[in-house]
Design an enzyme around this catalytic site. Structure first.
Site, PDB file in Angstrom:
ATOM      1  CG  ASP A 139      -0.261  -0.448   2.504  1.00 50.33           C
ATOM      2  OD1 ASP A 139       0.974  -0.395   2.569  1.00 50.33           O
ATOM      3  OD2 ASP A 139      -0.965  -0.849   3.443  1.00 50.33           O
ATOM      4  CG  ASP A 196      -8.865  -1.305  11.742  1.00 54.58           C
ATOM      5  OD1 ASP A 196      -7.889  -1.992  11.350  1.00 54.58           O
ATOM      6  OD2 ASP A 196      -9.283  -0.321  11.113  1.00 54.58           O
ATOM      7  CG  HIS A 211      -6.031  -2.331   8.659  1.00 53.45           C
ATOM      8  ND1 HIS A 211      -6.287  -1.083   9.179  1.00 53.45           N
ATOM      9  CD2 HIS A 211      -4.683  -2.409   8.558  1.00 53.45           C
ATOM     10  CE1 HIS A 211      -5.150  -0.449   9.370  1.00 53.45           C
ATOM     11  NE2 HIS A 211      -4.155  -1.227   9.013  1.00 53.45           N
ATOM     12  CD  GLU A 268      -8.699   1.116   7.691  1.00 47.18           C
ATOM     13  OE1 GLU A 268      -8.644   0.109   8.436  1.00 47.18           O
ATOM     14  OE2 GLU A 268      -8.140   2.189   7.980  1.00 47.18           O
TER      15      GLU A 268
END
Ligand code: GLP
Length: 263
Positions: free
Chosen positions: A67, A136, A138, A143
């Site tokens: 990313d 979270d 990810h 997400e």
């Protein structure tokens, strides 16, 4: 899925580096999927040491990063481009033409994302994908709510991710709100995945990813469907695992088997 529980960050980093190095020795032109964040830093340092002291050879390795932030040029100190060169590429013998990182500063991100997907396919797909995990749950910047079949695209970052990554920026306001990330479909096509996790702040995400239902809410849980996954978690990250004792026992038993998957 192999769950390897180790003492601490250092042990996690060394163990991971050894696994990757073994894969590289077996296949010198390995296609590696790489991750950023603080988690893989120790493994990258170990790669550098192995390259300098033991001649670990990256000359044929091809790499694809997961990313990049949208809006940051590749020379921006907080860009993942900068991070990868600073922490790894500048110190090993990987060829610049074999390095692929999503670009956050292109005019048309959609065209770029399609190109990135095609390039991964052309190089034969990732042999081994390295992953960290967000608080979270990810992977990459996928997400919660990301389609389990998603491809490389732009994602809006959650408030939690922005807060977590603010430590790398002068002010929270400077953290980009969007990122380009390989999709979950892209990641799951890697032949093998190696996820690293360290610290208590990852304990909940790790427990849900390994033992919870497969769901778009915790995108790392998708790895439960992958046929070849290794998760290396340190004691702190592994503390909430319900089957912790079994994973440790299974690892010991696996050592006794003739075919050690790691070597
Ligand atoms: C970012 C990256 C992820 C990484 C995560 C965790 O969101 N896109 O690839 O896994 O941060 O980062 P850290 O390792 O610093 O906890």
């Amino acid at each position: 899925m192999r769950v390897i529980i180790v003492k601490d960050y250092q042990e996690m980093s060394k163990r991971a580096a050894k696994i990757v190095a073994n894969r590289m020795k077996r296949k010198p032109d390995l296609v590696l999927g790489l991750a950023t964040g603080s988690t893989p830093l120790g493994m990258y340092s170990e790669f550098i040491r192995m390259h300098k002291e033991e001649g670990l050879d990256f000359s044929q390795v091809r790499s694809f990063n997961l990313d990049e932030y949208c809006g940051l040029s590749s020379d921006h100190p907080q860009s993942y481009h900068y991070f990868m060169y600073d922490k790894l590429f500048n110190h090993i013998n990987i060829r610049p033409e074999n390095i692929y990182i999503p670009r956050g500063d292109v005019e048309n991100a959609h065209i770029f994302c399609e190109w990135y997907e095609k390039k991964i396919k052309k190089e034969g797909g990732m042999d081994l994908q390295i992953l960290g995990i967000g608080r979270d749950g990810h992977i990459g910047f996928n997400e919660p709510g990301s389609s389990l079949g998603s491809r490389t695209r732009i994602k809006t970052l959650t408030k939690e991710t922005i807060e977590d990554n603010a430590r790398f920026f002068k002010k929270k306001e400077e953290v980009p709100r969007y990122a380009i990330t390989m999709g979950l479909g892209t990641i799951s096509e890697a032949k093998e995945c190696l996820l690293l996790a360290s610290g208590t702040n990852k304990a909940e995400a790790i427990q849900k990813s390994i033992e919870g239902p497969v769901s778009a809410e915790i995108t790392a849980s998708l790895l439960q469907l992958h046929p070849r996954v290794m998760i290396i978690a340190d004691e702190e990250a592994a503390q909430n695992l319900r089957q912790k004792d079994y994973y440790q026992y299974a690892e010991k038993m696996a050592e006794k088997l003739e075919v050690n998957q790691e070597s």
